[in-house]
Write a protein that holds these residues in place. Structure first.
Motif, PDB file in Angstrom:
ATOM      1  N   TYR A  11       0.776  -1.266  -0.010  1.00 33.84           N
ATOM      2  CA  TYR A  11       0.127   0.048   0.119  1.00 33.84           C
ATOM      3  C   TYR A  11       0.671   1.253   0.160  1.00 33.84           C
ATOM      4  O   TYR A  11       1.712   1.491   0.845  1.00 33.84           O
ATOM      5  N   ASN A  12       0.640   2.318  -0.736  1.00 35.01           N
ATOM      6  CA  ASN A  12       1.314   3.260  -1.149  1.00 35.01           C
ATOM      7  C   ASN A  12       2.668   3.525  -0.363  1.00 35.01           C
ATOM      8  O   ASN A  12       2.703   4.229   0.393  1.00 35.01           O
ATOM      9  N   ALA A  17       1.755  -5.380   2.695  1.00 31.84           N
ATOM     10  CA  ALA A  17       0.589  -6.098   3.139  1.00 31.84           C
ATOM     11  C   ALA A  17       0.575  -7.702   2.623  1.00 31.84           C
ATOM     12  O   ALA A  17       0.203  -8.392   3.495  1.00 31.84           O
ATOM     13  N   PRO A  36      -3.065 -13.271  12.350  1.00 29.23           N
ATOM     14  CA  PRO A  36      -3.511 -12.244  13.515  1.00 29.23           C
ATOM     15  C   PRO A  36      -3.980 -11.099  12.379  1.00 29.23           C
ATOM     16  O   PRO A  36      -3.973 -10.939  11.462  1.00 29.23           O
ATOM     17  N   SER A  37      -4.502 -10.289  13.441  1.00 26.31           N
ATOM     18  CA  SER A  37      -5.108  -8.934  12.640  1.00 26.31           C
ATOM     19  C   SER A  37      -4.005  -8.202  12.145  1.00 26.31           C
ATOM     20  O   SER A  37      -2.931  -8.125  12.729  1.00 26.31           O
ATOM     21  N   GLY A  38      -3.889  -7.651  10.748  1.00 29.35           N
ATOM     22  CA  GLY A  38      -3.267  -7.116  10.038  1.00 29.35           C
ATOM     23  C   GLY A  38      -2.006  -7.761   9.345  1.00 29.35           C
ATOM     24  O   GLY A  38      -1.121  -7.481   8.787  1.00 29.35           O
ATOM     25  N   ALA A  39      -2.424  -9.280   9.325  1.00 27.67           N
ATOM     26  CA  ALA A  39      -1.615 -10.161   8.617  1.00 27.67           C
ATOM     27  C   ALA A  39      -1.768 -10.109   7.017  1.00 27.67           C
ATOM     28  O   ALA A  39      -0.902 -10.689   6.361  1.00 27.67           O
ATOM     29  N   GLY A  40      -2.816  -9.571   6.542  1.00 31.81           N
ATOM     30  CA  GLY A  40      -3.088  -9.239   5.103  1.00 31.81           C
ATOM     31  C   GLY A  40      -4.317 -10.064   4.644  1.00 31.81           C
ATOM     32  O   GLY A  40      -4.301 -10.403   3.517  1.00 31.81           O
ATOM     33  N   LYS A  41      -5.240 -10.780   5.688  1.00 32.45           N
ATOM     34  CA  LYS A  41      -6.225 -11.439   5.128  1.00 32.45           C
ATOM     35  C   LYS A  41      -7.242 -10.617   4.342  1.00 32.45           C
ATOM     36  O   LYS A  41      -7.655 -11.112   3.029  1.00 32.45           O
ATOM     37  N   SER A  42      -7.606  -9.620   4.715  1.00 33.01           N
ATOM     38  CA  SER A  42      -8.485  -8.867   4.111  1.00 33.01           C
ATOM     39  C   SER A  42      -7.979  -8.295   2.713  1.00 33.01           C
ATOM     40  O   SER A  42      -8.579  -8.449   1.753  1.00 33.01           O
ATOM     41  N   THR A  43      -6.600  -8.092   2.823  1.00 35.04           N
ATOM     42  CA  THR A  43      -6.094  -7.427   1.437  1.00 35.04           C
ATOM     43  C   THR A  43      -6.161  -8.718   0.345  1.00 35.04           C
ATOM     44  O   THR A  43      -6.440  -8.303  -0.633  1.00 35.04           O
ATOM     45  N   GLU A  52      -8.735  -3.875  -4.915  1.00 34.57           N
ATOM     46  CA  GLU A  52      -7.315  -3.595  -4.997  1.00 34.57           C
ATOM     47  C   GLU A  52      -6.714  -4.320  -5.953  1.00 34.57           C
ATOM     48  O   GLU A  52      -7.202  -5.750  -6.321  1.00 34.57           O
TER      49      GLU A  52
HETATM   50  N1  LIG Z   1      -6.029   0.886   2.367  1.00 36.77           N
HETATM   51  C1  LIG Z   1      -4.965   0.635   2.921  1.00 36.77           C
HETATM   52  N2  LIG Z   1      -3.872   1.541   2.721  1.00 36.77           N
HETATM   53  C2  LIG Z   1      -2.692   1.442   3.515  1.00 36.77           C
HETATM   54  N3  LIG Z   1      -2.615   0.386   4.161  1.00 36.77           N
HETATM   55  C3  LIG Z   1      -3.383  -0.680   4.326  1.00 36.77           C
HETATM   56  C4  LIG Z   1      -4.607  -0.529   3.702  1.00 36.77           C
HETATM   57  N4  LIG Z   1      -5.275  -1.711   3.937  1.00 36.77           N
HETATM   58  C5  LIG Z   1      -4.797  -2.418   4.667  1.00 36.77           C
HETATM   59  N5  LIG Z   1      -3.349  -2.006   5.047  1.00 36.77           N
HETATM   60  C6  LIG Z   1      -2.222  -2.381   5.810  1.00 36.77           C
HETATM   61  O1  LIG Z   1      -1.876  -3.530   5.260  1.00 36.77           O
HETATM   62  C7  LIG Z   1      -1.795  -4.758   6.248  1.00 36.77           C
HETATM   63  C8  LIG Z   1      -2.718  -5.718   6.155  1.00 36.77           C
HETATM   64  O2  LIG Z   1      -3.944  -5.528   6.294  1.00 36.77           O
HETATM   65  P1  LIG Z   1      -5.272  -6.319   6.258  1.00 36.77           P
HETATM   66  O3  LIG Z   1      -5.283  -7.151   4.938  1.00 36.77           O
HETATM   67  O4  LIG Z   1      -6.473  -5.588   6.412  1.00 36.77           O
HETATM   68  O5  LIG Z   1      -4.973  -7.389   7.356  1.00 36.77           O
HETATM   69  P2  LIG Z   1      -6.105  -8.345   8.044  1.00 36.77           P
HETATM   70  O6  LIG Z   1      -7.468  -8.272   7.195  1.00 36.77           O
HETATM   71  O7  LIG Z   1      -5.445  -9.778   8.083  1.00 36.77           O
HETATM   72  O8  LIG Z   1      -6.150  -7.805   9.534  1.00 36.77           O
HETATM   73  C9  LIG Z   1      -1.917  -3.750   7.624  1.00 36.77           C
HETATM   74  O9  LIG Z   1      -0.601  -3.604   8.047  1.00 36.77           O
HETATM   75  C10 LIG Z   1      -2.682  -2.646   7.059  1.00 36.77           C
HETATM   76  O10 LIG Z   1      -2.228  -1.509   8.129  1.00 36.77           O
END
Ligand SMILES: Nc1ncnc2c1ncn2[C@@H]1O[C@H](COP(=O)(O)OP(=O)(O)O)[C@@H](O)[C@H]1O
Ligand SMILES: [Mg+2]
Lengths: 226, 303
Positions: A11-12, A17, A36-43, A52
């Protein structure tokens, strides 16, 4: 059916991620995406619904390279995928029936199709008797079932659930997990992203574990280990 | 499917319009204002063109001859002038005629009368008064009079003074036109800005719906549609309002203008060109509404 080929997402300009993810998912699998949260699952899920684009590598859905999808073809891709979120994302001023019908209306379903299909999916998620309720009158588990009904309405080949039980108590959590298993048995691929250890350990299905953007484990009948 | 979609888009567009009725009225007012200025501009243009045309009709040239020029020579020149295709009429005013009308004009001015009487000779010149068909032809007539063979008899030609008046009126009209166009552009920008913000607000009310629409794969046109419809409604109603208001207004004002400037009949112009005016108002109004919503939607549709 789903293929991540050396995918990284940054991300930017900040730290990655997702880093060099290689992953194949077959049709009709039930996958738990752990970490864990922040692992990149949502990404990872966002890459699949084209919210994205990968910084590097390619993501394939049904042999289609998602990096090459043009904006005008996005709707067609999103109809192949049902998406469920932690916060349900229901429309508060519409009844349960209308919430599900809305998803059909906006993609051009005819009134007859809507009348036929909406009761059917509400039946699948066990909410046929609450069709005329508004979301605020439902429990969290019921709201999530509405969201799942809405995701099902286009008969998607895959459902992505991003922390669907994050806001739910234990009982409702199992309700939702069982519902997802049932939908999987009916033939839909499920990717369930969660950091809930209980859920993953009790599922006994394939578990893909992410940590700090790296794929650190991928096991059939896996457990949540970190 | 197309018909179902169209009906749903129209329905949602009308809903947007009704749910924010106060904002809608404000938006329509600004577009209405813009359209009214444009209408006024068109009518003003009609007025100034008629005035200029009328002035040009009143213009003529007078050529004055040296007092010693024989009358026959002047009458001879008159014949040649009449033969010119651009000349409509030529009037000969002899020295005696000139003196006569001078006396009539100034008979209350004793000093002037006395001094004229004291002169033993008539000091006034004979002249030819020439009218052409259109103002642009005067330049040609002037050059004809400035030819060598007539140079010795012609003392002066008073064309240039009148030309100045014409030019001043024309440039005044042009300035009013430019000012009006600038005013309508500024108003148009304002209208776009206000409509843009109104539509953004209605969009804000719909932001959950829009995100769900995107989530479940609604086409971009389906998402855009209602807001474009909203913009079109604004434009149409504003056009309608300015028609409804300008017609009675003209009905009242036009006779007054006509009594002041007999050659201008705005009501007649309005009635004769009613379809063009309606088309202009609708096109401009709808364009303003559509452009603003298109800009407002763009950011909601990215990715
Ligand atoms: N739109 C975004 N812009 C910048 N950083 C992002 C964005 N979305 C997620 N991140 C970063 O990418 C990493 C993975 O996030 P995310 O995929 O949401 O993790 P999870 O869903 O596993 O909690 C995190 O460090 C988060 O801060
Ligand atoms: Mg997440």
């Amino acid at each position: 059916m789903i293929h991540f080929d050396s995918v990284s997402k940054i991300y930017n300009g900040n730290c990655a991620a997702l880093e060099d993810i290689n992953l194949r998912i077959k049709a009709k699998e039930f996958i738990s995406l752990a970490g864990p949260s922040g692992a990149g699952k949502s990404t990872l899920l966002k890459l699949l619904i084209c919210e994205e684009k990968p910084t590097q590598g390619k993501v394939f859905l049904d042999k289609q390279n998602l990096s090459l999808v043009k904006p005008k073809d996005l709707p067609a891709i999103r109809r192949k995928i049902g998406m469920v979120f932690q916060d349900f994302r229901l429309l508060a001023n519409r009844t349960i029936y209308e919430n599900v019908a809305f998803a059909m209306e906006v993609v051009g379903g005819t009134n007859d199709e809507i009348k036929q299909d909406v009761p059917q999916v509400l039946d699948v998620v066990g909410l046929a008797d609450k069709a005329e309720y508004f979301p605020n009158h439902l429990s969290g588990g019921e709201k999530q079932r509405v969201a799942i009904a809405r995701a099902l309405i286009h008969r998607p080949s895959v459902i992505l659930a991003d922390e669907p039980t994050g806001n739910l108590d234990l009982l409702n959590t199992w309700d939702i997990v069982k519902l997802l298993l049932k939908i999987n048995e009916l033939g839909t691929t499920i990717i369930l992203a969660t950091h809930n250890r209980e859920v993953i350990n009790n599922l006994g299905r394939r578990v893909i574990t992410l940590d700090k953007g790296k794929l650190i484990r991928d096991e059939e009948k896996g457990r949540y280990i970190l | 499917m197309f018909k179902t979609n169209l009906i749903r888009i129209l329905k949602t567009g009308f809903q947007n319009f009704w749910r924010n009725s106060w904002l809608s009225i404000a938006t329509i007012s600004v577009i209405f204002l813009t359209l009214s200025v444009i209408t006024a501009l068109v009518l003003l243009n009609v007025v100034s063109q008629s005035v200029v045309a009328n002035l040009q009709n009143k213009v003529d040239i007078s050529a004055y001859f040296h007092t010693q020029t024989p009358e026959d020579d002047i009458l001879d020149l008159r014949k040649h002038l009449v033969d010119l295709p651009e000349v409509e009429a030529v009037n000969y005013i002899s020295r005696e005629d000139a003196l006569e009308s001078f006396r009539e004009k100034h008979d209350d001015n004793e000093i002037l009368m006395q001094s004229i009487a004291e002169l033993n000779d008539n000091p006034l010149q004979a002249s030819l008064n020439i009218k052409s068909h259109t103002a642009s032809q005067y330049q040609g007539i002037v050059s004809f009079l400035e030819k060598d063979e007539y140079k010795s008899m012609v003392d002066k030609i008073n064309y240039h003074q009148n030309k100045e008046v014409i030019e001043r009126v024309s440039s005044l009209a042009a300035n009013i036109g430019t000012g009006g166009i600038a005013a309508s552009l500024i108003l148009a920008l304002m209208a776009i800005f206000v409509t843009f913000n109104t539509i953004r607000l209605t969009m804000y009310n719909w932001k959950d719906e829009i995100s769900v629409m995107r989530l479940v794969g609604a086409g971009n046109w389906y998402i855009r549609g209602p807001f474009l419809v909203e913009g079109v409604i604004y434009g149409l109603l504003a056009a309608l309002a300015s028609l409804i208001i300008s017609y009675p207004l003209l009905y009242l004002v036009s006779p007054k203008i006509t009594s002041f400037l007999p050659e201008v009949d705005l009501l007649y112009f309005f009635e004769a060109n009613i379809w063009q005016i309606i088309a202009l108002l609708i096109i401009v109004g709808v364009a303003l509404g559509c452009i603003s919503s298109a800009i407002a939607i763009r950011r909601y549709l990215r990715a």
